[in-house]
Design a protein around this motif. Structure first.
Motif, mmCIF file in Angstrom:
data_model
loop_
_atom_site.group_PDB
_atom_site.id
_atom_site.type_symbol
_atom_site.label_atom_id
_atom_site.label_comp_id
_atom_site.label_asym_id
_atom_site.label_seq_id
_atom_site.Cartn_x
_atom_site.Cartn_y
_atom_site.Cartn_z
ATOM 1 N N PRO A 44 0.812 -1.212 0.000
ATOM 2 C CA PRO A 44 0.000 0.000 0.000
ATOM 3 C C PRO A 44 0.850 1.268 0.000
ATOM 4 N N HIS A 45 2.161 1.157 0.334
ATOM 5 C CA HIS A 45 2.946 2.391 0.494
ATOM 6 C C HIS A 45 3.957 2.642 -0.618
ATOM 7 N N LYS A 46 3.990 1.773 -1.647
ATOM 8 C CA LYS A 46 5.042 1.972 -2.660
ATOM 9 C C LYS A 46 4.440 2.232 -4.026
ATOM 10 N N GLU A 47 5.062 3.119 -4.779
ATOM 11 C CA GLU A 47 4.454 3.502 -6.055
ATOM 12 C C GLU A 47 5.085 2.860 -7.279
ATOM 13 N N ARG A 48 6.313 2.382 -7.143
ATOM 14 C CA ARG A 48 6.947 1.822 -8.332
ATOM 15 C C ARG A 48 6.382 0.433 -8.650
ATOM 16 N N GLU A 49 6.777 -0.065 -9.834
ATOM 17 C CA GLU A 49 6.317 -1.406 -10.201
ATOM 18 C C GLU A 49 7.104 -2.450 -9.402
ATOM 19 N N ILE A 50 6.387 -3.353 -8.808
ATOM 20 C CA ILE A 50 7.033 -4.339 -7.935
ATOM 21 C C ILE A 50 7.268 -5.633 -8.707
ATOM 22 N N THR A 51 8.401 -6.276 -8.446
ATOM 23 C CA THR A 51 8.725 -7.555 -9.083
ATOM 24 C C THR A 51 7.666 -8.607 -8.697
ATOM 25 N N PRO A 52 7.254 -9.469 -9.657
ATOM 26 C CA PRO A 52 6.235 -10.469 -9.330
ATOM 27 C C PRO A 52 6.558 -11.247 -8.049
ATOM 28 N N ALA A 53 5.471 -11.566 -7.344
ATOM 29 C CA ALA A 53 5.595 -12.221 -6.030
ATOM 30 C C ALA A 53 6.394 -13.518 -6.100
ATOM 31 N N LEU A 54 6.249 -14.246 -7.208
ATOM 32 C CA LEU A 54 6.935 -15.522 -7.341
ATOM 33 C C LEU A 54 8.456 -15.337 -7.219
ATOM 34 N N HIS A 55 8.989 -14.338 -7.907
ATOM 35 C CA HIS A 55 10.438 -14.091 -7.832
ATOM 36 C C HIS A 55 10.830 -13.655 -6.420
ATOM 37 N N GLU A 191 21.941 -13.660 -5.375
ATOM 38 C CA GLU A 191 22.700 -12.938 -6.407
ATOM 39 C C GLU A 191 22.604 -13.695 -7.734
ATOM 40 N N LYS A 192 22.845 -15.003 -7.665
ATOM 41 C CA LYS A 192 22.786 -15.839 -8.873
ATOM 42 C C LYS A 192 21.401 -15.754 -9.507
ATOM 43 N N TYR A 193 20.379 -15.866 -8.677
ATOM 44 C CA TYR A 193 18.989 -15.856 -9.163
ATOM 45 C C TYR A 193 18.679 -14.540 -9.881
ATOM 46 N N ILE A 194 19.137 -13.442 -9.298
ATOM 47 C CA ILE A 194 18.870 -12.124 -9.895
ATOM 48 C C ILE A 194 19.442 -12.065 -11.320
ATOM 49 N N TYR A 195 20.672 -12.578 -11.488
ATOM 50 C CA TYR A 195 21.275 -12.536 -12.828
ATOM 51 C C TYR A 195 20.641 -13.550 -13.777
ATOM 52 N N GLN A 196 20.362 -14.747 -13.248
ATOM 53 C CA GLN A 196 19.738 -15.772 -14.099
ATOM 54 C C GLN A 196 18.396 -15.299 -14.643
ATOM 55 N N GLN A 197 17.624 -14.680 -13.783
ATOM 56 C CA GLN A 197 16.267 -14.262 -14.160
ATOM 57 C C GLN A 197 16.251 -12.855 -14.780
ATOM 58 N N LYS A 198 17.427 -12.257 -14.883
ATOM 59 C CA LYS A 198 17.587 -10.913 -15.450
ATOM 60 C C LYS A 198 16.676 -9.889 -14.745
ATOM 61 N N LEU A 199 16.664 -9.953 -13.435
ATOM 62 C CA LEU A 199 15.844 -9.003 -12.671
ATOM 63 C C LEU A 199 16.576 -7.657 -12.564
ATOM 64 N N TYR A 200 15.811 -6.627 -12.384
ATOM 65 C CA TYR A 200 16.311 -5.275 -12.095
ATOM 66 C C TYR A 200 17.213 -4.676 -13.179
ATOM 67 N N GLN A 201 16.979 -5.077 -14.433
ATOM 68 C CA GLN A 201 17.815 -4.546 -15.519
ATOM 69 C C GLN A 201 17.230 -3.235 -16.057
ATOM 70 N N GLU A 202 15.911 -3.172 -16.025
ATOM 71 C CA GLU A 202 15.229 -2.003 -16.606
ATOM 72 C C GLU A 202 15.157 -0.883 -15.585
ATOM 73 N N SER A 203 15.032 0.351 -16.086
ATOM 74 C CA SER A 203 14.874 1.457 -15.145
ATOM 75 C C SER A 203 13.443 1.410 -14.599
ATOM 76 N N GLU A 204 13.303 1.857 -13.343
ATOM 77 C CA GLU A 204 12.013 1.697 -12.672
ATOM 78 C C GLU A 204 11.014 2.737 -13.122
ATOM 79 N N THR A 205 9.785 2.289 -13.302
ATOM 80 C CA THR A 205 8.743 3.249 -13.665
ATOM 81 C C THR A 205 8.248 3.924 -12.408
ATOM 82 N N GLY A 206 7.709 5.103 -12.555
ATOM 83 C CA GLY A 206 7.142 5.810 -11.418
ATOM 84 C C GLY A 206 8.177 6.424 -10.514
ATOM 85 N N ARG A 207 9.440 6.546 -10.995
ATOM 86 C CA ARG A 207 10.467 7.182 -10.165
ATOM 87 C C ARG A 207 11.084 8.324 -10.920
#
Ligand code: ATP
Length: 207
Positions: A44-55, A191-207
């Motif tokens: 309820p308190h964050k405005e940016r796009e959040i990574t899917p719950a599964l990840h 750390e490995k998971y973040i790179y394998q799944q290519k998380l956090y590569q894009e710039s965040e929306t709403g910031r």
């Protein structure tokens, strides 16, 4: 004797070393049986796009694999619609009267708590464990604790004895985006998971 259970809620996008150190210290200092790491669905308190719950939950699982007293709880993820801390606590208290719950949070959350949904219900239903964070002095946090305890007389808030650890999920997402190292900020498998799944590569929306 009641089972003592810590609830550590957050976005955990991603979980990092400060979260884990906090959970571990809370477990030790308050002699908890378990600490539940409880990722929230739609914060309820964050405005940016959040990574899917599964990840986010997989990363938590990887981070706590070697620690039997830390557990992932999908209690909030499994509820539909907006999930509020006040409701979560009420539901858990009702469903598990055999448990004594403790809510773990960082100083920034304790300063923000009066903006949350029904803060009086949170503060009067559950013991709070608060950790220092950021450039806040221990004294400032103690002042906020004193203020809340005066305003909500049945609240019980205790300062957690942890060092100041200046790590945030925002910092980790930024490091990944900028190609900077995140080694030791997060557990190796995360750390490995973040790179394998290519998380956090894009710039965040709403910031
Ligand atoms: P973001 O940077 O995306 O806002 P965050 O690092 O604050 O994320 P959250 O998942 O939002 O992480 O935090 C969950 C809980 O952990 C909150 O109560 C927050 O105050 C606390 N917390 C997170 N990092 C720290 C830290 N370095 N020291 C103390 N408390 C922390």
């Amino acid at each position: 004797m009641a089972k003592k259970v810590g609830i550590f809620g957050g976005t955990f996008d991603p979980i990092h070393s400060a979260h884990l150190i906090l959970a571990e210290h809370a477990w030790e200092q308050f002699q908890l049986d378990t600490v539940l790491l409880m990722p929230c669905a739609v914060p309820p308190h964050k405005e940016r796009e959040i990574t899917p719950a599964l990840h986010r939950s997989r990363m938590i699982q990887l981070a706590i694999e070697d620690n039997s007293h830390l557990k992932l709880s999908c209690f909030e993820l499994e509820r539909m619609g907006k999930t509020y801390t006040a409701d979560t606590i009420q539901m858990l208290n009702k469903e598990h009267p055999e448990c004594e719950y403790f809510f773990i949070l960082g100083a920034d959350s304790l300063f923000d708590i009066e903006n949350w949904y029904h803060p009086e219900q949170i503060l009067e239903q559950i013991r709070i464990i608060a950790a220092v964070r950021g450039d806040m002095e221990r004294n400032d946090l103690q002042k906020q604790i004193d203020y809340l305890q005066e305003r909500y007389p049945s609240s019980q808030i205790t300062l957690l004895d942890t060092p100041l650890i200046d790590i945030s999920s925002t910092m980790i997402r930024e490091h990944v985006r900028q190609g900077k190292t995140i080694k030791y900020y997060v557990p190796k498998d995360v750390e490995k998971y973040i790179y394998q799944q290519k998380l956090y590569q894009e710039s965040e929306t709403g910031r």
